[in-house]
Design a protein around this motif. Structure first.
Motif: not given
Ligand code: F6P
Length: 342
Positions: A128-133, A301-309, A319-327
């Motif tokens: 569960n450490d991917l950012n943005g979701t 719509d490429f270069g995107k990641m699906v996310a739960l909000r 890049i919003e999902g992978t740039g930094e870990l969600k700790t």
């Protein structure tokens, strides 16, 4: 369109449910064609494919693992890796890719998208450490497996007046430890985000014995003692530079036994947390991610990641999902501390 699908990194329950959602909607609603790539990025790198149609995805919703196989292949560490992938995609007539993976697999997808490859990402990891979701799929299943283990360990710990330490997965983020520890009523929870004082842990354990209850300590594999070295089984690195973890639970048991005089044992849950059938929550999340990922590809719509909000599935830049870990934020840990030693 002809669309390639791959699953990379550590497997997790729900991967097959995503593949099923993508393929079922992609064929029945949009009339697209699919190519399954085997073993993560190794598939497009080496041109390893398998058929992927309605027939291949029948019955896979509750199945753990991935029908496509997985690996931790880092294209950017392989000579001409990107060129080889681009060539293989062109030779196979693949117009777009859906990459289902965690920080490493989607990290590769992020760089490929910048290099002009048509790719959409789906966030997977038990950590569960991917950012943005808000959540990645696989996490809920892993937490439920760990919680059930903790429930069972309570009764045997009490019968034998022992400390039982449960080592769970979580290299850099302690989400599994925090949620399973809270859900299972652990007496101490130790996370990679905050180095722990082993003397303080021993005090919590002793307090719990004074109340005539045996303590359960949940420790994430990446947790470290104060000023300690990361405890590892060996120093082998994978292609993304990660060491293989494991060993902190055993070390802690030896320390706690010496400091408290009470027997301490360790249970390492390991890959059990990643195996088997997904929970209902993960099946629904994976299916919805799959349905939205194929919509994104269909719309270009490429270069995107699906996310739960909240309860919505949205699209965000990879890049919003992978740039930094969600700790785990410190407030979440402080919240749980109320139960330590009590
Ligand atoms: O990223 C998922 C995960 O299960 C981590 O929690 C764990 O540290 C790692 O994978 C283990 O990887 P492997 O199965 O390759 O040893």
């Amino acid at each position: 369109m002809r669309i390639g699908v791959l699953t990379g990194g550590g497997d997790c329950p729900g991967l097959n449910a995503v593949i099923r959602g993508v393929v079922r909607k992609g064929i029945t609603v949009y009339g697209h064609e699919f190519v399954g790539f085997r073993d993560g990025w190794k598939g497009p790198l080496e041109g390893l494919t398998k058929p992927l149609g309605i027939q291949e995805v029948r019955g896979i919703l509750p199945r753990g693992g991935t029908i496509l196989g997985s690996s931790r292949t880092n294209l950017f560490k392989i000579e001409n890796g990107v060129e080889r992938v681009k060539q293989n995609l062109a030779d196979l007539g693949v117009d777009a890719l859906i990459a289902i993976g965690g920080e490493d697999t989607l990290g590769v997808a992020t760089k490929l998208a910048d290099l002009g490859v048509n790719v959409v990402g789906v966030p997977k990891t038990i950590d569960n450490d991917l950012n943005g979701t808000d959540y990645t799929f696989g996490f809920d299943t892993a937490v439920n497996i760990a919680m059930e283990a903790i429930d069972r360990l309570h009764t045997t710990a009490e019968s034998h007046h022992r400390t039982l330490i449960v080592e769970v997965m979580g290299r850099h983020a302690g989400w599994i430890a925090l949620h399973a520890g809270l859900a299972g009523g652990a007496n101490v929870i130790l996370l990679p985000e905050r180095n722990f004082d082993v003397d303080q842990v021993a005090t919590y354990v002793e307090k719990r014995f004074q109340h005539e209850y045996a303590p359960i300590v949940v420790v994430a594999e990446g947790a470290q003692p104060l000023e300690g070295q990361m405890v590892t089984q060996n120093q082998q690195l994978d292609s993304f530079g990660h060491v293989r973890l494991g060993g902190i639970g055993q070390w802690l048991a030896e320390q706690l036994e010496a400091k408290t005089g009470k027997e301490a044992r360790t249970v390492v849950l390991g890959h059990i947390q990643r195996g088997g059938t997904p929970t209902a929550f993960d099946r629904v999340l994976s299916t919805r991610f799959g349905l939205q990922a194929i919509d994104a590809v269909h719309e270009g719509d490429f270069g995107k990641m699906v996310a739960l909000r909240g309860t919505d599935i949205v699209r965000i830049p990879l890049i919003e999902g992978t740039g930094e870990l969600k700790t785990v934020p410190i407030e979440r840990y402080t919240e749980a501390e109320v139960f330590f030693g009590s």
